[in-house]
Design a protein around this motif. Structure first.
Motif, PDB file in Angstrom:
ATOM      1  N   VAL A 232       9.738  -2.332  -9.844  1.00  0.00           N
ATOM      2  CA  VAL A 232       9.913  -0.423 -10.265  1.00  0.00           C
ATOM      3  C   VAL A 232       8.533  -0.357  -8.687  1.00  0.00           C
ATOM      4  CG1 VAL A 232       8.719   0.533 -11.646  1.00  0.00           C
ATOM      5  CG2 VAL A 232      10.527  -0.522 -12.973  1.00  0.00           C
ATOM      6  N   GLY A 233       7.823  -1.205  -9.088  1.00  0.00           N
ATOM      7  CA  GLY A 233       6.449  -0.744  -8.023  1.00  0.00           C
ATOM      8  C   GLY A 233       6.948  -0.863  -6.884  1.00  0.00           C
ATOM      9  N   THR A 234       7.360  -1.755  -6.390  1.00  0.00           N
ATOM     10  CA  THR A 234       8.142  -1.365  -4.427  1.00  0.00           C
ATOM     11  C   THR A 234       9.409  -0.721  -4.915  1.00  0.00           C
ATOM     12  OG1 THR A 234       8.190  -4.032  -4.369  1.00  0.00           O
ATOM     13  CG2 THR A 234       9.853  -2.760  -3.472  1.00  0.00           C
ATOM     14  N   ALA A 235      10.234  -0.292  -5.597  1.00  0.00           N
ATOM     15  CA  ALA A 235      11.212   0.573  -5.571  1.00  0.00           C
ATOM     16  C   ALA A 235      10.514   2.459  -5.757  1.00  0.00           C
ATOM     17  CB  ALA A 235      12.597   0.360  -6.764  1.00  0.00           C
ATOM     18  N   CYS A 236       9.580   2.577  -6.511  1.00  0.00           N
ATOM     19  CA  CYS A 236       8.900   3.454  -7.212  1.00  0.00           C
ATOM     20  C   CYS A 236       7.733   3.963  -7.111  1.00  0.00           C
ATOM     21  CB  CYS A 236       9.960   4.056  -8.565  1.00  0.00           C
ATOM     22  SG  CYS A 236      11.766   3.677  -8.454  1.00  0.00           S
ATOM     23  N   GLY A 237       7.272   3.089  -6.699  1.00  0.00           N
ATOM     24  CA  GLY A 237       5.309   3.472  -6.126  1.00  0.00           C
ATOM     25  C   GLY A 237       4.943   4.680  -5.775  1.00  0.00           C
ATOM     26  N   PRO A 238       3.885   4.971  -6.113  1.00  0.00           N
ATOM     27  CA  PRO A 238       3.092   6.104  -5.698  1.00  0.00           C
ATOM     28  C   PRO A 238       3.054   6.787  -4.447  1.00  0.00           C
ATOM     29  CG  PRO A 238       1.634   5.319  -6.505  1.00  0.00           C
ATOM     30  CD  PRO A 238       2.526   4.420  -6.792  1.00  0.00           C
ATOM     31  N   ARG A 239       3.058   7.384  -3.823  1.00  0.00           N
ATOM     32  CA  ARG A 239       2.532   7.538  -2.128  1.00  0.00           C
ATOM     33  C   ARG A 239       1.333   7.442  -1.740  1.00  0.00           C
ATOM     34  NH1 ARG A 239       4.210  13.754   1.210  1.00  0.00           N
ATOM     35  NH2 ARG A 239       3.878  12.558   3.347  1.00  0.00           N
ATOM     36  N   ASN A 240       0.336   7.662  -2.483  1.00  0.00           N
ATOM     37  CA  ASN A 240      -0.925   7.879  -2.685  1.00  0.00           C
ATOM     38  C   ASN A 240      -1.836   7.054  -3.525  1.00  0.00           C
ATOM     39  OD1 ASN A 240      -1.120   9.290  -0.262  1.00  0.00           O
ATOM     40  ND2 ASN A 240      -0.454  10.964  -0.901  1.00  0.00           N
ATOM     41  N   PRO A 241      -1.138   5.826  -3.902  1.00  0.00           N
ATOM     42  CA  PRO A 241      -2.093   5.142  -4.606  1.00  0.00           C
ATOM     43  C   PRO A 241      -3.007   4.871  -4.781  1.00  0.00           C
ATOM     44  CG  PRO A 241      -0.923   3.916  -3.557  1.00  0.00           C
ATOM     45  CD  PRO A 241      -0.459   4.918  -3.038  1.00  0.00           C
ATOM     46  N   LYS A 242      -4.175   5.238  -6.134  1.00  0.00           N
ATOM     47  CA  LYS A 242      -5.713   5.182  -5.692  1.00  0.00           C
ATOM     48  C   LYS A 242      -6.355   3.471  -5.635  1.00  0.00           C
ATOM     49  CE  LYS A 242      -6.138   7.322 -10.717  1.00  0.00           C
ATOM     50  NZ  LYS A 242      -6.343   6.972 -12.216  1.00  0.00           N
ATOM     51  N   THR A 243      -5.788   2.633  -4.907  1.00  0.00           N
ATOM     52  CA  THR A 243      -6.001   1.314  -4.175  1.00  0.00           C
ATOM     53  C   THR A 243      -6.225   1.740  -2.828  1.00  0.00           C
ATOM     54  OG1 THR A 243      -3.448   0.530  -4.756  1.00  0.00           O
ATOM     55  CG2 THR A 243      -4.644  -0.176  -6.229  1.00  0.00           C
ATOM     56  N   GLY A 244      -4.806   2.561  -2.024  1.00  0.00           N
ATOM     57  CA  GLY A 244      -5.014   3.494  -0.979  1.00  0.00           C
ATOM     58  C   GLY A 244      -3.546   3.007  -0.398  1.00  0.00           C
ATOM     59  N   MET A 245      -3.513   1.425  -0.351  1.00  0.00           N
ATOM     60  CA  MET A 245      -2.596   1.047   0.598  1.00  0.00           C
ATOM     61  C   MET A 245      -0.836   1.091  -0.104  1.00  0.00           C
ATOM     62  SD  MET A 245      -1.312  -2.758   2.194  1.00  0.00           S
ATOM     63  CE  MET A 245      -1.502  -3.502   0.562  1.00  0.00           C
ATOM     64  N   ARG A 246      -0.287   2.099   0.654  1.00  0.00           N
ATOM     65  CA  ARG A 246       1.400   2.742   0.015  1.00  0.00           C
ATOM     66  C   ARG A 246       2.056   1.870  -0.391  1.00  0.00           C
ATOM     67  NH1 ARG A 246       5.483   6.450   2.396  1.00  0.00           N
ATOM     68  NH2 ARG A 246       6.856   6.894   0.109  1.00  0.00           N
ATOM     69  N   TYR A 247       2.777   1.426  -1.477  1.00  0.00           N
ATOM     70  CA  TYR A 247       3.301   0.198  -1.398  1.00  0.00           C
ATOM     71  C   TYR A 247       5.010   0.427  -2.340  1.00  0.00           C
ATOM     72  CZ  TYR A 247       1.455   0.588  -6.630  1.00  0.00           C
ATOM     73  OH  TYR A 247       1.261   0.873  -7.633  1.00  0.00           O
ATOM     74  N   GLY A 248       5.658   1.913  -2.360  1.00  0.00           N
ATOM     75  CA  GLY A 248       6.255   1.691  -3.565  1.00  0.00           C
ATOM     76  C   GLY A 248       6.772   2.776  -2.182  1.00  0.00           C
ATOM     77  N   VAL A 249       8.191   2.861  -2.453  1.00  0.00           N
ATOM     78  CA  VAL A 249       9.242   2.968  -1.111  1.00  0.00           C
ATOM     79  C   VAL A 249      10.184   5.222  -1.986  1.00  0.00           C
ATOM     80  CG1 VAL A 249      11.993   3.354  -0.384  1.00  0.00           C
ATOM     81  CG2 VAL A 249      10.230   1.850  -0.662  1.00  0.00           C
ATOM     82  N   ALA A 250      10.271   5.387  -2.943  1.00  0.00           N
ATOM     83  CA  ALA A 250      11.065   6.360  -3.663  1.00  0.00           C
ATOM     84  C   ALA A 250       9.978   6.801  -4.673  1.00  0.00           C
ATOM     85  CB  ALA A 250      12.299   6.336  -4.266  1.00  0.00           C
ATOM     86  N   TYR A 251       8.542   7.277  -4.347  1.00  0.00           N
ATOM     87  CA  TYR A 251       8.002   7.696  -4.977  1.00  0.00           C
ATOM     88  C   TYR A 251       7.985   9.010  -5.783  1.00  0.00           C
ATOM     89  CZ  TYR A 251       6.747  11.154  -0.735  1.00  0.00           C
ATOM     90  OH  TYR A 251       6.940  11.564   0.222  1.00  0.00           O
ATOM     91  N   GLY A 252       9.528   9.958  -5.222  1.00  0.00           N
ATOM     92  CA  GLY A 252       9.662  11.445  -5.887  1.00  0.00           C
ATOM     93  C   GLY A 252      11.274  11.173  -7.133  1.00  0.00           C
TER      94      GLY A 252
END
Length: 458
Positions: A232-252
């Motif tokens: 789920v994280g890879t497919a839909c993870g956030p654009r600006n995660p708290k960890t800093g590095m973006r890991y998700g594709v479709a954040y919307g």
């Protein structure tokens, strides 16, 4: 880094039966099953009173959209042979009978001119045309790759690394440069569920349902393994995660989670009957994309028409199935084939690529069977995403992890499919498939390993 494979190359049967019915003869088919197998009670996927208890108690579960009847009770050999014989009759409403076997999470602990496909008057391209287009491009790539052409390889091959801004996979697939987010597009992830408490998804609407009858969690879809949360994280993870590095594709995108694999910590497995219920649910929810990082081992040359037909019906219903190709390459000789259901012609089979743009050493190879080919390749090695961490005491906590597998490659493609769906309103099914295939980046890799190439975002 973690590797996980299915426990055995031999099938593990459940004792239940899956029956494929003619869609225009569902009632007649169910009645015939009741007569031949001496069964009585049924429950329908469209029944508003349906719940997990009623499904598990019924003799037969009918999936009306897929045209499948799941026989929940063991039947003896005589009854099974009667059902099988009925499927051989031309006028019978029964098309085939498939003994149910477990599925598992797929994570690894001559020049020629190729014509661009032209859309039909309906705006879609036939699946057969797309497969021919894929094979033609793949043949050209094979020829170039075998010539050891250094200029060709230097143009197409790169080495990627994670940066402070984004994972290597989002860079390699051009997601970081896309202006699309998947807004308004529904992605269903069928897996071990999802960590509903994960901080990376606070404020996101998540529609969920569990189809695992053995699940005892107080929160039915709560992921106690981490595999589903990672996907789920890879497919839909956030654009600006708290960890800093973006890991998700479709954040919307709108997230739909179907728990179809159980909670065991090492190798989650699930019943195909419950996975089919998850597919049916996703179709009824109007999901544009269904991501499935699960499968069942298959020997090269084997054909399982039951799942071929089910995937075909799913695609025609407007939902594109993105399926992990499997991690079978390192198995004993004769077992490298694309797993089921990714081997179905109407499911998009995704292989795994590493950061050097080489095929992962575990990624299953395609074969010559219709549908047994790899269609696309996506990032599947050292993939960073959301996860469920297991403590020494045995409890779980939210976190992040790096995993390997075609399981990690498939959600990259699923998320990118959502970006194309947003960029091309109204596009779904085969038309969405065509956009992914036409825009893939060709690689100097054999088509049996990488399909037509590396998926690219719009």
């Amino acid at each position: 880094m973690e590797f996980l494979n299915t426990p055995s190359s031999e099938p593990e049967f459940t004792g239940r039966q899956l029956v494929l019915l003619k869609q225009d003869k569902l009632d007649e088919g169910v009645q015939l099953i009741q007569e031949l197998a001496s069964l009585s009670s049924t429950v329908s996927s469209t029944d508003p009173e349906q719940d997990s208890h009623s499904v598990s108690e019924a003799d037969i579960t009918v999936l009306e959209t897929l045209g499948v009847a799941i026989i929940n009770k063991p039947i003896d050999a005589t009854h099974f042979l009667s059902l099988s014989a009925a499927s051989e009759e031309p006028e019978s409403p029964i098309l085939s009978v498939e003994p149910e076997q477990y599925f598992y999470a797929l994570m690894d602990i001559g020049d020629r001119v190729i014509a661009k496909p032209q859309p039909s008057q309906s705006g879609e391209i036939s699946l057969q045309y797309l497969q021919g287009y894929r094979d033609g491009i793949a043949n050209l790539v094979d020829q170039l790759a075998n010539q050891d052409s250094l200029p060709f390889k230097s143009i197409l091959s790169q080495t990627w690394t994670d940066t402070a801004a984004a994972t290597w996979g989002l860079q390699a697939t051009n997601v970081v440069n896309s202006r699309y987010s998947g807004k308004g597009i529904k992605i269903a992830v069928l897996d071990t569920g999802f960590d509903l408490n994960h901080p990376g998804f606070q404020g996101r609407t998540i529609v969920s349902r569990s189809f695992v009858q053995s699940n005892k969690s107080l929160l039915p879809v709560q992921d106690l393994n981490g595999h589903g949360t990672h996907c789920v994280g890879t497919a839909c993870g956030p654009r600006n995660p708290k960890t800093g590095m973006r890991y998700g594709v479709a954040y919307g995108a709108e997230i739909y989670v179907a728990k179809v694999l159980d909670d065991r910590p090492v190798i989650p497995k699930g019943l195909p009957g419950e996975i089919l219920q998850g597919i049916e649910w996703a179709i009824l929810q109007g999901c544009h994309v269904i991501s499935m990082s699960l499968g069942s081992p298959r020997k090269p040359g084997d054909v399982r028409p039951f799942y071929h037909k089910v995937m075909d019906r799913t695609l025609k219903a407007g939902s594109l199935v993105i399926a992990a190709a499997g991690n079978s390459r390192q198995r004993p000789a004769g077992m490298p084939a694309v797993n089921t259901p990714a081997d179905a012609p109407a499911a998009m089979a995704v292989a795994a690529l590493d950061a050097r743009e080489q095929v992962a050493d575990f990624s299953s190879q395609g074969d010559s069977v219709n549908g047994g080919q790899v269609d696309l390749i996506g990032p599947g090695v050292d993939v960073y995403s959301s996860y469920v961490l297991r403590t020494k005491a045995g409890s779980t906590t939210t976190g992040y992890s790096r995993l390997n597998g075609t399981s990690m490659a498939a959600p990259h493609v699923a998320g990118i499919a959502a970006l194309y769906a947003e960029a091309n309103p109204g596009t779904k099914g085969q038309a969405l498939w065509s956009l992914l295939v036409q825009n893939a980046r060709r690689l100097p890799l054999a088509s049996q390993d990488a399909g037509i190439g590396l998926v690219q975002a719009p």
